[in-house]
Design a protein around this motif. Structure first.
Motif, short mmCIF file in Angstrom:
data_model
loop_
_atom_site.label_atom_id
_atom_site.label_comp_id
_atom_site.label_asym_id
_atom_site.label_seq_id
_atom_site.Cartn_x
_atom_site.Cartn_y
_atom_site.Cartn_z
N GLU A 115 -6.42 89.53 33.03
CA GLU A 115 -6.18 88.15 33.48
C GLU A 115 -5.29 87.40 32.51
OE1 GLU A 115 -10.21 87.23 34.01
OE2 GLU A 115 -10.20 87.88 36.09
N THR A 118 -16.03 89.56 38.40
CA THR A 118 -15.46 90.76 37.78
C THR A 118 -16.39 91.31 36.70
OG1 THR A 118 -13.21 90.07 38.27
CG2 THR A 118 -13.50 91.64 36.48
N ASP A 141 -12.26 95.02 43.62
CA ASP A 141 -12.22 93.69 43.00
C ASP A 141 -10.96 92.95 43.46
OD1 ASP A 141 -12.45 91.45 41.47
OD2 ASP A 141 -12.66 92.50 39.55
N GLU A 142 -11.11 92.03 44.39
CA GLU A 142 -10.00 91.29 44.98
C GLU A 142 -8.85 92.23 45.34
OE1 GLU A 142 -9.31 87.47 43.64
OE2 GLU A 142 -11.08 87.34 42.36
MG LIG Z 1 -12.15 88.44 38.61
#
Ligand SMILES: [Mg+2]
Ligand SMILES: Nc1ncnc2c1ncn2[C@@H]1O[C@H](COP(=O)(O)OP(=O)(O)O)[C@@H](O)[C@H]1O
Lengths: 381, 216
Positions: free
Chosen positions: A381, B43, B161-162
């Motif tokens: 991320e 997550t 996951d997505e």
């Molecule tokens: Mg996530």
């Protein structure tokens, strides 16, 4: 390393090709390192085998011969008298010698008459193919300098015949008992017993010079030298120890310097490889994390990084050997005016050091690759 | 019987509690969606259930195995055998072809089986893309390679996951159809998403909020 596994091989090979820019940096750094190590090692071991041994292992440290310019001779009787009269224990070995030229077929060759028994302890560094002539009275065997052997196309066990232009019927057959590589003028000489040389050259009882090994404190040696010169004013008697030692010392320093240069270059190559691999491992963090997520063991990751690095290093070692060999010849020509002979230790040394540098450089990147947590990396991320 | 079970599961990163005292279960063969805003712990939870991450306290059982009792190697073996993973960012190896990416999962699981890998890529509609690298594939195609890779060792549980987070609507539909098909054929599917339309296709939705189950 799972070398037999085709998927592993494919993974390693594809990864190297995919990041060939980085692999090229690693390859270049290690190639330069290996080339320098190879060149310096080649020179180092060749000096060691040649000059250095001549200076240091060559046991002679004292010269006896006619004063003044070359060509003069002196009496063997004087020599024998001098040696017999020397203080006990002073002269450890002595090699009288008569130099001249002789005819072998159509060629004139340099002839050296020596006392084989006296020379042998002083010439321990000579590389002899075949064998030494064992006895001073042996006038049927001879030894041949390596260069002259090549020119005459004679080897161990071959016959050659001394001839004489002036006396047609004079011919002396000799068998080559040994071919010697000495790194000095003897490489171009035909070496026979002193008595034969004296007879053939028409100089019975004469000597060109003698080389001795003397043992004892420098003052004692110097005193004996002075005594000899006083009793035989026509003779030059001088220790050659000092010069040899000094040259040996310079040589040692040069060799030390070469070792240092090789070390520094290797260290720089290692640093460079380490930097490239660290960057590579960071860039591939996701790749390694993914492999672990798929069930790869940590040691599979280690194996892949190691295999990629060692493959590159092996290629670099090969390229470095070739490049280093050329470099060694250039150094040999420029500095020593001689071709460098390939000595056995150069190959394993270069390959070992190149691989060792690569291994050293890959330790930290591997640790870094293992420290990353797959879960965190894959979150991305 | 529950194939996934957690009891009072907690995972904290320093002072951040990502998963907070969570007790959930998923039945074998169920299609469950985890929903929640960004940062709600989806997550993190998925990584723990997928044996990729450790947890701070509580209990987790995957197909009857107590994760707390397993060391890293134990988790690795369980992960390789029980779990298929599909990521939002695909995470394909860029220098391997689609086929090789799938075979890599076989390689780390046991041994490679090229016909099986071809078959599964055919099943996700990529029979004509076997020898393309990920860079030459569209996003939707890459995600289908991912799904093929996740399935090739036939794990009982698939975590996604997505999976459609980086895809357009058409590809989103394709991927969802694939997941639904897998579910119909008996696999347990856990889908993480913050798209309510996708979540609505699951048997059940588990909503997460600040690491806790959120019951509206
Ligand atoms: Mg996530
Ligand atoms: N490795 C980490 N270190 C610190 N905090 C983390 C880490 N991973 C996740 N978090 C935090 O945990 C919370 C849950 O994150 P995550 O599980 O990624 O949420 P989601 O997937 O629902 O968006 C967030 O507040 C996030 O900042």
């Amino acid at each position: 390393m799972a070398g037999a596994d085709p998927m592993f091989r494919r993974l390693v090979w594809r990864a190297l090709r995919w990041r060939r820019g980085r692999a090229a940096v690693v390859f270049a750094a290690l190639t330069v390192g290996a080339a320098i190590v190879c060149a310096l090692a080649a020179v180092y071991f060749d000096i060691h085998a040649g000059m250095s041994r001549e200076l240091r292992t060559f046991g002679a440290n004292f010269y006896l011969g006619p004063a003044g310019a070359g060509g003069a001779t002196w009496a063997e009787a004087d020599f024998n008298h001098l040696i017999a009269g020397a203080p006990p224990g002073l002269v450890v070995a002595a090699s009288p010698c008569l130099l001249g030229t002789a005819q072998v077929g159509a060629r004139r060759v340099a002839l050296a008459g020596v006392s084989f028994e006296g020379l042998r302890p002083l010439a321990a560094y000579w590389q002899v193919r075949g064998a030494w002539v064992a006895a001073d009275f042996d006038d049927r065997n001879a030894m041949l300098g390596a260069r002259l052997a090549e020119e005459l196309e004679r080897g161990v066990g071959d016959e050659l015949t001394l001839t004489n232009d002036l006396a047609d019927d004079a011919a002396k057959p000799l068998r080559v008992k040994g071919v010697v590589e000495t790194g000095d003028a003897n490489d171009r000489r035909l070496i026979v017993s002193l008595a034969l040389a004296q007879e053939w050259l028409g100089q019975p009882g004469r000597l060109s010079h003698a080389l001795l090994r003397v043992d004892g404190p420098p003052e004692r040696v110097a005193a004996w030298a002075a005594d000899v010169r006083q009793r035989y004013p026509a003779l030059d008697a001088k220790p050659i120890l000092r010069i040899a030692a000094a040259e040996g010392l310079v040589l040692d320093k040069i060799k030390g310097l070469m070792g240092l240069v090789a070390l520094v270059i290797l260290a720089l190559a290692t640093l460079c490889v380490n930097t490239a691999l660290t960057a590579s491992v960071s860039a591939r963090a996701v790749e390694f994390a993914l492999q672990q997520a798929l069930g790869a063991r940590r040691r599979a990751i280690v194996a892949q990084i190691l295999a990629e690095t060692l493959l590159t290093a092996a290629a670099a070692a090969a390229a470095g050997l070739a490049l280093g060999w050329v470099l060694a010849q250039l150094i040999g020509r420029a500095v020593f005016a001689a071709a460098i002979t390939f000595r056995a230790p150069v190959l394993p040394l270069t390959v070992t050091l190149a691989l060792a540098a690569a291994l050293l450089a890959v330790i930290l990147p591997i640790r870094r690759a293992l420290q990353t947590e797959p879960a965190r990396i894959l979150k991305g991320e | 019987m529950n194939i996934i079970e957690t009891h009072n599961l907690t995972k904290s990163f320093g002072s951040v509690i990502a998963v907070n005292d969570l007790t959930i279960s998923v039945r074998r063969g169920e299609f469950v969606a985890f929903m929640g805003a960004s940062g709600s712990g989806k997550t993190t939870l998925l990584n723990i259930l997928a044996c990729l991450d450790t947890f701070t306290s509580g209990e987790v059982f995957i197909d009857g195995h107590n994760l707390a009792a397993l060391d890293e190697e134990g988790r690795r073996v369980l992960r390789a055998n029980k779990i298929g993973l599909v990521f939002q960012q695909f995470h394909l190896i860029p220098y391997l072809t689609a086929l090789e990416n799938v075979m890599l999962a076989q390689h780390f699981h046991s041994v490679t089986d090229e016909p099986a890998a071809r078959q599964i890529l055919g099943d996700v509609g990529l029979a004509h893309r076997l020898h393309h690298r990920p860079g030459a594939l569209s996003g939707g195609e890459q995600q289908r390679v991912c799904i093929a890779r996740a399935l090739v060792n036939e794990p009982p549980i698939l975590f996604a996951d997505e999976p459609t987070g980086n895809l357009d609507e058409e590809n989103e539909c394709n991927i969802l159809a694939l997941l639904q098909d897998l579910h119909r054929r008996g696999r347990t599917v856990v889908l993480v998403t913050h798209n309510p339309d996708l979540a609505a296709r699951a048997d059940r939705i588990i909503r997460l909020h600040h690491g806790k189950v959120f019951e509206p």
